[in-house]
Scaffold this motif. Structure first.
Motif, PDB file in Angstrom:
ATOM      1  N   GLN A   1     -36.732 -17.933   0.602  1.00  0.00           N
ATOM      2  CA  GLN A   1     -35.361 -17.454   0.824  1.00  0.00           C
ATOM      3  C   GLN A   1     -34.395 -18.265   1.426  1.00  0.00           C
ATOM      4  N   PRO A   2     -33.243 -18.679   1.186  1.00  0.00           N
ATOM      5  CA  PRO A   2     -32.335 -19.570   1.992  1.00  0.00           C
ATOM      6  C   PRO A   2     -32.354 -18.879   3.299  1.00  0.00           C
ATOM      7  N   HIS A   3     -31.653 -17.545   3.240  1.00  0.00           N
ATOM      8  CA  HIS A   3     -31.080 -17.083   4.632  1.00  0.00           C
ATOM      9  C   HIS A   3     -32.507 -16.962   5.607  1.00  0.00           C
ATOM     10  N   ALA A   4     -33.475 -16.590   5.330  1.00  0.00           N
ATOM     11  CA  ALA A   4     -34.542 -16.607   6.214  1.00  0.00           C
ATOM     12  C   ALA A   4     -34.932 -17.982   6.577  1.00  0.00           C
ATOM     13  N   ASP A   5     -34.960 -19.008   5.589  1.00  0.00           N
ATOM     14  CA  ASP A   5     -35.268 -20.564   6.320  1.00  0.00           C
ATOM     15  C   ASP A   5     -34.316 -20.852   7.281  1.00  0.00           C
ATOM     16  N   ARG A   6     -33.147 -20.747   6.898  1.00  0.00           N
ATOM     17  CA  ARG A   6     -31.969 -21.115   7.855  1.00  0.00           C
ATOM     18  C   ARG A   6     -32.056 -20.544   9.251  1.00  0.00           C
ATOM     19  N   ALA A   7     -32.368 -19.044   9.356  1.00  0.00           N
ATOM     20  CA  ALA A   7     -32.529 -18.139  10.672  1.00  0.00           C
ATOM     21  C   ALA A   7     -33.637 -18.872  11.333  1.00  0.00           C
ATOM     22  N   ALA A   8     -34.873 -18.937  10.734  1.00  0.00           N
ATOM     23  CA  ALA A   8     -36.039 -19.556  11.315  1.00  0.00           C
ATOM     24  C   ALA A   8     -35.840 -20.874  11.993  1.00  0.00           C
ATOM     25  N   LYS A   9     -34.960 -21.893  11.138  1.00  0.00           N
ATOM     26  CA  LYS A   9     -34.680 -22.971  11.816  1.00  0.00           C
ATOM     27  C   LYS A   9     -33.921 -22.912  13.094  1.00  0.00           C
ATOM     28  N   ALA A  10     -32.905 -22.019  12.893  1.00  0.00           N
ATOM     29  CA  ALA A  10     -32.074 -21.895  14.092  1.00  0.00           C
ATOM     30  C   ALA A  10     -32.707 -21.344  15.274  1.00  0.00           C
ATOM     31  N   ILE A  11     -33.751 -20.275  15.057  1.00  0.00           N
ATOM     32  CA  ILE A  11     -34.334 -19.819  16.200  1.00  0.00           C
ATOM     33  C   ILE A  11     -35.391 -21.023  16.696  1.00  0.00           C
ATOM     34  N   ALA A  12     -35.916 -21.712  15.876  1.00  0.00           N
ATOM     35  CA  ALA A  12     -36.750 -22.988  16.263  1.00  0.00           C
ATOM     36  C   ALA A  12     -35.976 -23.902  17.150  1.00  0.00           C
ATOM     37  N   ALA A  13     -34.660 -24.157  16.615  1.00  0.00           N
ATOM     38  CA  ALA A  13     -33.600 -25.024  17.490  1.00  0.00           C
ATOM     39  C   ALA A  13     -33.386 -24.737  18.809  1.00  0.00           C
ATOM     40  N   ALA A  14     -33.150 -23.410  19.036  1.00  0.00           N
ATOM     41  CA  ALA A  14     -32.929 -22.784  20.061  1.00  0.00           C
ATOM     42  C   ALA A  14     -34.081 -22.411  21.189  1.00  0.00           C
ATOM     43  N   PHE A  15     -35.221 -22.291  20.360  1.00  0.00           N
ATOM     44  CA  PHE A  15     -36.503 -22.301  21.349  1.00  0.00           C
ATOM     45  C   PHE A  15     -37.465 -23.235  20.767  1.00  0.00           C
ATOM     46  N   PRO A  16     -37.548 -24.335  21.237  1.00  0.00           N
ATOM     47  CA  PRO A  16     -38.394 -25.401  20.486  1.00  0.00           C
ATOM     48  C   PRO A  16     -40.241 -24.850  20.788  1.00  0.00           C
ATOM     49  N   ALA A  17     -41.004 -25.360  19.852  1.00  0.00           N
ATOM     50  CA  ALA A  17     -42.366 -25.000  20.301  1.00  0.00           C
ATOM     51  C   ALA A  17     -42.752 -25.699  21.615  1.00  0.00           C
ATOM     52  N   GLU A  18     -42.314 -26.695  21.869  1.00  0.00           N
ATOM     53  CA  GLU A  18     -42.671 -27.319  23.133  1.00  0.00           C
ATOM     54  C   GLU A  18     -42.615 -26.464  24.502  1.00  0.00           C
ATOM     55  N   ARG A  19     -41.593 -25.715  24.282  1.00  0.00           N
ATOM     56  CA  ARG A  19     -41.274 -24.704  25.402  1.00  0.00           C
ATOM     57  C   ARG A  19     -41.783 -23.342  25.279  1.00  0.00           C
ATOM     58  N   PRO A  20     -41.928 -22.463  26.237  1.00  0.00           N
ATOM     59  CA  PRO A  20     -42.660 -21.245  25.988  1.00  0.00           C
ATOM     60  C   PRO A  20     -41.768 -20.242  25.090  1.00  0.00           C
ATOM     61  N   ALA A  21     -42.438 -19.406  24.390  1.00  0.00           N
ATOM     62  CA  ALA A  21     -41.793 -18.690  23.467  1.00  0.00           C
ATOM     63  C   ALA A  21     -40.679 -17.700  24.067  1.00  0.00           C
ATOM     64  N   PRO A  22     -39.635 -17.428  23.166  1.00  0.00           N
ATOM     65  CA  PRO A  22     -38.547 -16.463  23.754  1.00  0.00           C
ATOM     66  C   PRO A  22     -39.216 -15.183  23.878  1.00  0.00           C
ATOM     67  N   ALA A  23     -38.443 -14.331  24.735  1.00  0.00           N
ATOM     68  CA  ALA A  23     -38.887 -12.696  24.683  1.00  0.00           C
ATOM     69  C   ALA A  23     -38.129 -12.112  23.365  1.00  0.00           C
ATOM     70  N   LEU A  24     -38.794 -11.129  22.769  1.00  0.00           N
ATOM     71  CA  LEU A  24     -38.142 -10.294  21.825  1.00  0.00           C
ATOM     72  C   LEU A  24     -37.142  -9.304  22.693  1.00  0.00           C
ATOM     73  N   SER A  25     -36.088  -9.607  22.788  1.00  0.00           N
ATOM     74  CA  SER A  25     -35.230  -8.698  23.362  1.00  0.00           C
ATOM     75  C   SER A  25     -33.738  -8.925  23.060  1.00  0.00           C
ATOM     76  N   VAL A  26     -32.936  -8.125  23.358  1.00  0.00           N
ATOM     77  CA  VAL A  26     -31.421  -8.288  23.279  1.00  0.00           C
ATOM     78  C   VAL A  26     -30.810  -9.634  23.999  1.00  0.00           C
ATOM     79  N   GLY A  27     -30.218 -10.548  23.173  1.00  0.00           N
ATOM     80  CA  GLY A  27     -29.903 -11.635  24.038  1.00  0.00           C
ATOM     81  C   GLY A  27     -29.874 -12.644  23.122  1.00  0.00           C
ATOM     82  N   PRO A  28     -30.552 -14.046  23.654  1.00  0.00           N
ATOM     83  CA  PRO A  28     -30.181 -15.429  23.136  1.00  0.00           C
ATOM     84  C   PRO A  28     -31.103 -15.464  21.621  1.00  0.00           C
ATOM     85  N   LEU A  29     -32.472 -14.844  21.630  1.00  0.00           N
ATOM     86  CA  LEU A  29     -32.975 -14.709  20.408  1.00  0.00           C
ATOM     87  C   LEU A  29     -32.098 -14.295  19.318  1.00  0.00           C
TER      88      LEU A  29
END
Length: 410
Positions: A373-401
């Motif tokens: 699904q294109p939108h889900a694919d783009r959104a997942a990649k946008a999250i990965a770009a903002a929070f690379p796997a080399e760094r700690p995972a983001p918090a599931l909260s209102v804000g940057p994620l």
């Protein structure tokens, strides 16, 4: 909901509420499901691995072949001077249940809810046995019964709370009550009697006729095959590894669900030889496979486990995030499946992207398609770009994620 493997795949993925996008473009309401074509399934590492697995239906009595140990804390751990202390039970079990496999074949046979059920079972049955007028009448009667009584067939679109439109809903864990009679049943006969006894008087006879007509041939069709022993062993070993256990712990922390019910993984047979499929059924994930097929099941299971955990998030945080995300991305609710705006990208981010890095030590290239699904694919990649796997995972909260996921909204 599922995902394909860690790399590109050709498939259909849907959420537990809205719709499945079918190849012809038509949509149907249905629950979480993932389908991909193994022959076109790009992966990291070697493509299709040959397998030699057959399942077996030797008697009416259930044989629950369960390789349970997975994901988190071993059953026993040393405490003090060499003594053994019982620890928490496994959070995920992998197995094969004959009664459920037989029920799954029969329940799919009338294809009573396309997307939730699959027409391939009826097509294969007709090729093998044919379907006469009485067969078709029995299938239609069963289909009407299921459509009338199953909550899976209710179209509540537009009536769901906002949080259930953007995150996995409670039905992700509850599932279909009728199916529940056949999960972990003592035998198919016992489950059938219990399920029929619980129905209205007018439905009991049609169900008895249905099972009397089709169950003997269905049992014969499944007889002589193995019980996915090789697939169970491979998946169990991968999920029981310390890296996978630690990953599962981080996943639970991310969703704020430290205590979760046991998540059951069950293999069932289906006729496709070039495709596999995964569907959530209440507290279980059902892995559909032909007996010769081996697939990379671990990321599939963990992707679905993410949805399972998401459905149990603390309500207040879940509602706050849904409200904030709807403001950031008003177009999310206009998507054919709003889950592709946030719920699905988060499961892709964890089940494919972070799993590949944290458990397997490999990188998932953003040049590949991670999801059909294109939108889900783009959104997942946008999250990965903002929070690379080399760094700690983001918090599931209102804000940057949420802002990262919303950055691809139109």
């Amino acid at each position: 909901m599922s995902f394909g493997s860690h790399a590109s795949f050709n498939g259909i993925r849907v959420g537990n509420l809205p719709r499945v996008v079918k190849r012809g473009g038509a949509c149907q309401p249905l629950p979480m499901v993932t389908l991909w074509n193994l022959r076109r399934h790009a992966r990291i590492g070697p493509p299709d691995r040959p397998g030699a697995c057959r399942m077996s239906f030797r008697s009416q009595a259930v044989h629950l072949v369960c390789a349970a140990v997975l994901l988190l804390a071993p059953q026993w751990a040393r405490a003090g001077s060499g003594s053994s202390t019982l620890q928490a039970p496994p959070l995920v079990t992998v197995g094969y249940d004959e009664a459920f496999d037989l029920f799954n074949l029969l329940d799919n046979l009338p294809d009573w809810l396309p997307g939730y059920t699959n027409a391939i079972y009826q097509q294969d049955w007709e090729r093998r046995f044919g379907l006469d007028a009485k067969d078709r009448a029995a299938l239609e009667a069963y289909a009407r019964f299921r459509q009338r009584t199953s909550p899976m067939a209710r179209n509540d679109e537009g009536k769901r709370p906002l949080a259930d439109s953007l995150f996995a809903g409670s039905d992700t864990r509850i599932g279909d009550p009728y199916t529940g009679y056949f999960q972990n049943a003592a035998s198919f006969s016992a489950a059938t009697e219990a399920a029929i006894a619980a129905q209205a008087a007018g439905d009991r006879e049609l169900l008895r006729r249905f099972y009397a007509r089709f169950a003997p041939r269905a049992r014969a069709l499944l007889t002589g095959t193995a019980r996915f022993s090789q697939q169970q062993e491979t998946l169990t070993q991968e999920l029981a590894a310390s890296e996978a256990a630690a990953f599962a712990a981080r996943l639970r922390t991310f969703y704020g669900v430290e205590a979760a019910p046991i998540f059951q993984v069950r293999f069932v047979w289906w006729p496709y030889s070039n495709r596999t499929q995964a569907k959530l059924r209440g507290g279980s994930i059902v892995l559909f496979s032909e007996q010769h097929v081996q697939d990379d099941w671990a990321p599939i299971v963990l992707h679905e486990y993410a949805h399972f955990l998401s459905a149990g998030q603390p309500a207040a945080n879940r509602e706050a995030m849904a409200a904030a995300f709807a403001q950031l991305c008003p177009s999310a609710l206009a998507l054919p499946n709003p889950l592709n705006a946030l719920e699905e990208p988060l499961a892709i981010y964890w089940g494919q992207y972070r799993f590949e890095r944290e458990v397997r030590g490999k990188a998932l290239s953003s040049d590949w398609s991670w999801y059909a699904q294109p939108h889900a694919d783009r959104a997942a990649k946008a999250i990965a770009a903002a929070f690379p796997a080399e760094r700690p995972a983001p918090a599931l909260s209102v804000g940057p994620l949420l802002e990262a996921a919303a950055s691809v909204c139109e």
